[in-house]
Scaffold this motif. Structure first.
Motif, short mmCIF file in Angstrom:
data_model
loop_
_atom_site.label_atom_id
_atom_site.label_comp_id
_atom_site.label_asym_id
_atom_site.label_seq_id
_atom_site.Cartn_x
_atom_site.Cartn_y
_atom_site.Cartn_z
N PRO A 60 18.55 -13.34 -1.12
CA PRO A 60 17.13 -13.00 -1.22
C PRO A 60 16.94 -11.53 -1.55
O PRO A 60 17.84 -10.71 -1.32
CB PRO A 60 16.59 -13.34 0.18
N TYR A 61 15.76 -11.21 -2.08
CA TYR A 61 15.47 -9.82 -2.46
C TYR A 61 14.06 -9.46 -2.03
O TYR A 61 13.13 -10.26 -2.18
CB TYR A 61 15.61 -9.63 -3.97
N LYS A 62 13.88 -8.26 -1.51
CA LYS A 62 12.58 -7.77 -1.07
C LYS A 62 12.07 -6.75 -2.08
O LYS A 62 12.67 -5.69 -2.27
CB LYS A 62 12.70 -7.11 0.31
N ALA A 63 10.97 -7.08 -2.76
CA ALA A 63 10.36 -6.19 -3.74
C ALA A 63 9.08 -5.62 -3.14
O ALA A 63 8.21 -6.36 -2.68
CB ALA A 63 10.05 -6.94 -5.03
N LEU A 64 8.93 -4.28 -3.14
CA LEU A 64 7.81 -3.62 -2.49
C LEU A 64 6.86 -3.00 -3.51
O LEU A 64 7.28 -2.55 -4.58
CB LEU A 64 8.31 -2.53 -1.53
N ASP A 65 5.58 -2.96 -3.14
CA ASP A 65 4.54 -2.29 -3.93
C ASP A 65 4.54 -2.73 -5.39
O ASP A 65 4.53 -1.91 -6.31
CB ASP A 65 4.71 -0.76 -3.85
N ILE A 66 4.53 -4.03 -5.60
CA ILE A 66 4.48 -4.57 -6.96
C ILE A 66 3.03 -4.52 -7.44
O ILE A 66 2.11 -5.00 -6.77
CB ILE A 66 4.98 -6.02 -7.01
N GLU A 67 2.82 -3.94 -8.60
CA GLU A 67 1.47 -3.84 -9.15
C GLU A 67 1.17 -5.08 -9.99
O GLU A 67 1.85 -5.36 -10.97
CB GLU A 67 1.34 -2.59 -10.02
N LEU A 68 0.13 -5.82 -9.59
CA LEU A 68 -0.28 -7.03 -10.30
C LEU A 68 -1.69 -6.84 -10.87
O LEU A 68 -2.49 -6.06 -10.35
CB LEU A 68 -0.27 -8.24 -9.36
N ILE A 69 -1.99 -7.60 -11.92
CA ILE A 69 -3.29 -7.53 -12.55
C ILE A 69 -4.03 -8.84 -12.30
O ILE A 69 -3.58 -9.91 -12.72
CB ILE A 69 -3.16 -7.28 -14.07
N ARG A 70 -5.14 -8.76 -11.59
CA ARG A 70 -5.93 -9.95 -11.30
C ARG A 70 -6.61 -10.47 -12.57
O ARG A 70 -6.65 -9.79 -13.60
CB ARG A 70 -6.98 -9.63 -10.23
N LYS A 71 -7.17 -11.67 -12.45
CA LYS A 71 -7.83 -12.28 -13.60
C LYS A 71 -8.98 -11.42 -14.10
O LYS A 71 -9.23 -11.32 -15.31
CB LYS A 71 -8.33 -13.68 -13.25
N ASP A 72 -9.70 -10.74 -13.16
CA ASP A 72 -10.84 -9.92 -13.56
C ASP A 72 -10.44 -8.54 -14.07
O ASP A 72 -11.29 -7.70 -14.36
CB ASP A 72 -11.82 -9.78 -12.38
N GLY A 73 -9.12 -8.29 -14.17
CA GLY A 73 -8.64 -7.02 -14.70
C GLY A 73 -8.37 -5.96 -13.65
O GLY A 73 -7.80 -4.92 -13.98
N SER A 74 -8.80 -6.18 -12.42
CA SER A 74 -8.54 -5.21 -11.36
C SER A 74 -7.07 -5.25 -10.95
O SER A 74 -6.35 -6.22 -11.22
CB SER A 74 -9.43 -5.47 -10.16
N VAL A 75 -6.64 -4.20 -10.28
CA VAL A 75 -5.23 -4.06 -9.89
C VAL A 75 -5.09 -4.32 -8.40
O VAL A 75 -5.93 -3.91 -7.59
CB VAL A 75 -4.72 -2.65 -10.23
N CYS A 76 -4.04 -5.03 -8.02
CA CYS A 76 -3.70 -5.21 -6.61
C CYS A 76 -2.20 -4.93 -6.43
O CYS A 76 -1.45 -4.90 -7.40
CB CYS A 76 -4.05 -6.62 -6.13
N TYR A 77 -1.80 -4.73 -5.19
CA TYR A 77 -0.40 -4.44 -4.88
C TYR A 77 0.09 -5.43 -3.83
O TYR A 77 -0.64 -5.77 -2.89
CB TYR A 77 -0.24 -3.01 -4.37
N VAL A 78 1.34 -5.89 -4.00
CA VAL A 78 1.90 -6.86 -3.06
C VAL A 78 3.34 -6.49 -2.74
O VAL A 78 4.01 -5.81 -3.51
CB VAL A 78 1.87 -8.30 -3.64
#
Length: 677
Positions: free
Chosen positions: A234-252
């Motif tokens: 398994p691998y732990k990836a931190l602070d991944i920047e994703l782009i929501r459908k509405d164009g806003s940015v979230c982090y997971v």
């Protein structure tokens, strides 16, 4: 020595607070204790979190105890340090008996395998084991997870029946869960995952993970998937920047695992995702504030340095301007020497104005607001800036009114014009272009102003327009250009403070500033300032002519010989009798020996052994009616000097002949008037 401790504080409303105290000694450069710096921080929340953490630990301990999987901790030699009830059942002994015994299987960190166990009850069992490195009581150890898989193949049908329950659990989890095939296309995702990305129920089906990532993030995740596929770990990836459908940015934060089929063949990936957008935004905001604090501290240091440089430069300018004025008095009016000296005096006065701008930036006190003529200020600012503007840039003045007066601080208004013009010049860099400054009067009625400028009142205004033919400003930045520290310039070429300072000054003067720009078509700034009420007059402009003179006796003090000699010649040329000293102590002795000899004291501020303000107090103790003029090149206590009962007038260096002549005559005439009254 520094000290740190915790204490209980009870607030006024009776609530208890846990407070963390730290006390640190502060020493001066000689190692002498100056003071103690005490800091207190309310840690009630963190203490509550500790309690919650302990509660969570107890729950986890209970969960481990009730877990059907065997959980075992062994040291590096394989000796059992801890085992839960399920693990003890698998090995056929009680937990107390097993602790201290050897596990009997060579442990390798991150190894997943199936092993055959021979419990003490003699019934062989097949167990799936997973080992991970950990710490146990501060020492390296392995955490083992044992699962009895003896009946797994017989339980495949039951597993299929429980799949629906499994899906239900996933759908109700707060964390996102996803499954993708080996190409990265979604095959399953729960409601939390859909909510994180902002997609409807079925819209993510078959979508590739790259669809909601920028190119850089997608490349990183590809490498993470590849590592999991190659290693099976398994691998732990931190602070991944994703782009929501509405164009806003979230982090997971995401944990990625390899998916296998019933034959243990890789068929894709699965993962758990936690939305950490709020935490990430808080971190970014903190970093931004820290950067702003560093920038603010740097600007404060620059201001202090500028003030110190200005003080020394003012003394130099005092000699340059003073001796030039004296030489002009001796030169023939139409001679080449007179013209050359006039140019030297003009340059000195421009330098004097520049230094005063530096002082205005480095001082913290409020400036004086008074009726100020706009046109002379605009022309003065442009005159000062011309030496910094490349010859390839044409400077145009478009002034449509002769007399426009506003209630303003002249220094700050001057700064507005200089900052906007400097900004326009920088926008055109070294290329050719046109910098235009226009001044005109405009009027707004209630209807017209409500449509354009809601923060202004109807009335008469002066409009100062500064425009350039530079590259312009992108629309996405127009709403941000007045924000502190915002700049589109390259790092190191701008502070991001110029326009925010302009905006603040204009607002303090009940005005308005607007900007219009298009990329490639230049930028136009409009500054609106309320015109002063009719009847308001600016300070009268003194015309050149005969300077006021006198025959009184003056005690002149300045620690720099060239300055005191120059000022003595100025005053003597006006008819005054002057006794000069380069030491405040010597000047005090001269005054003490014959207090009635002098009609006025003119003294520098910064002098060794005794400062000018202290000299003023000392002579007033001997003779209270002696008037004092204080000359200073730079001091943050300027307003204090002006309000001091020991000082009748303050002159800012460099002091010209006309300025000192008018100041001396005004003070002496005021003294005579009081005596006659």
């Amino acid at each position: 020595e520094p000290a740190r401790f915790e204490a209980i504080h009870i607030s006024a409303d009776g609530r208890e607070h846990v407070v963390d105290f730290s006390i640190n000694p502060i020493y001066d450069e000689n190692g002498k204790l100056r003071c103690l710096l005490a800091e207190s921080r309310d840690i009630t929340g963190s203490k509550q979190k500790e309690s919650q953490l302990l509660e969570a630990y107890n729950k986890l301990d209970k969960l481990i105890s009730l877990n059907r999987d065997g959980i075992i901790v062994v040291d590096k030699e394989g000796v059992i340090l801890f085992i839960n009830p399920a693990g003890a059942d698998m090995l056929g002994r009680s937990a107390d008996e097993l602790v201290g015994m050897e596990f009997g299987w060579p442990v390798t960190a991150q190894e997943s395998a199936e092993i055959e166990l021979l419990p003490f009850d003699g019934l062989p069992r097949v167990s799936e084991i997973y080992a991970a490195e950990t710490q146990w009581e501060g020492k390296p150890a392995y955490l083992l997870s044992l699962r009895d898989v003896t009946e797994r193949r017989q339980a495949e049908e039951a597993l299929k029946q429980s799949e629906e329950k499994y899906r239900t659990v996933l759908e109700n989890m707060e964390e996102g869960y996803f499954e993708v095939d080996l190409a990265g296309n979604y095959t399953f995702y729960n409601a939390a995952m859909r909510n994180i990305l902002g997609y409807p129920d079925e819209e993510l089906k078959g979508v590739n993970y790259k669809h909601y990532m920028n190119e850089q993030t997608a490349e990183k995740i590809y490498k993470d998937y590849n590592w999991v596929y190659r290693t099976g770990k398994p691998y732990k990836a931190l602070d991944i920047e994703l782009i929501r459908k509405d164009g806003s940015v979230c982090y997971v934060d995401a944990s990625i695992y390899l998916r296998r089929d019933s034959e243990i063949n890789p068929i894709g990936f699965k993962g758990m995702v936690r939305d950490v957008t709020e935490r990430k935004q808080a971190e970014q905001e903190r970093e931004k504030l820290e950067a702003q604090l560093r920038q603010s501290q740097k600007m404060e240091a620059i201001g202090t340095l500028a003030g110190g440089i200005a003080h020394d430069f003012n003394n130099i300018l005092s000699s340059v301007i003073g001796y030039t004025e004296l030489s002009l008095d001796e030169a023939e009016k139409d001679s080449t020497l007179h013209r050359n000296l006039s140019q030297v005096l003009s340059a000195g006065n421009r330098a004097k104005d520049l230094v005063r701008q530096i002082l205005a930036l480095s001082r913290q006190e409020e400036q004086e607001v008074k009726p100020a003529p706009v046109i002379p200020l605009v022309k003065e600012a442009l005159k000062m800036l011309r030496s910094t503007i490349p010859s390839s840039i044409e400077v145009r003045e478009n002034i449509r009114s002769d007399q426009l007066i506003v209630n303003a601080d002249p220094t700050q208004l001057h700064q507005v014009i200089v900052n906007l013009a400097t900004n326009a010049r920088q926008a055109m860099a070294e290329e050719s272009g046109v910098l235009e400054v226009a001044v005109e009067s405009v009027s707004f009625d209630k209807e017209s102003i409500s449509k354009k400028y809601v923060d202004m009142r109807p009335g008469n205004y002066v409009r100062i327009t500064v425009s350039d033919t530079g590259g312009g400003i992108s629309e996405q930045y127009l709403d941000k250009i007045f924000e502190p520290y915002f700049t589109t310039k390259e790092k190191g070429t701008g502070t991001g403070l110029g326009l925010s300072i302009v905006h603040g000054i204009v607002k303090r003067h009940s005005g308005h500033i607007s900007v219009y720009s298009e990329p490639g078509r230049g930028t136009v700034f409009h500054v609106y300032l309320p015109l002063a009420a009719q009847g308001a007059e600016s300070a009268p402009v003194q015309k050149e002519g005969t300077l006021p003179a006198g025959t009184e006796s003056i005690l002149l003090v300045d620690d720099e010989q060239p300055i005191v000699e120059m000022q003595q010649m100025m005053l003597e040329s006006l008819g005054y009798r002057v006794a000069s000293r380069t030491s405040a102590v010597e000047a005090l002795e001269a005054f003490r020996s014959n207090p009635d000899k002098f009609d006025i004291l003119i003294t520098d501020m910064a002098m060794p052994n005794m400062s000018g303000d202290k000299l003023a107090v000392a002579v007033k103790e001997i003779r209270p009616d002696i008037p004092v003029i204080l000359c200073t090149g730079f001091s943050q206590k300027l307003n204090v000097f002006k309000d001091s009962p020991a000082i009748e007038h303050v002159l800012m260096k460099p002091v010209g002949k006309a300025e000192i002549a008018k100041a001396v005559r005004k003070i002496l005439d005021g003294v005579k008037k009081q005596e006659n009254d």
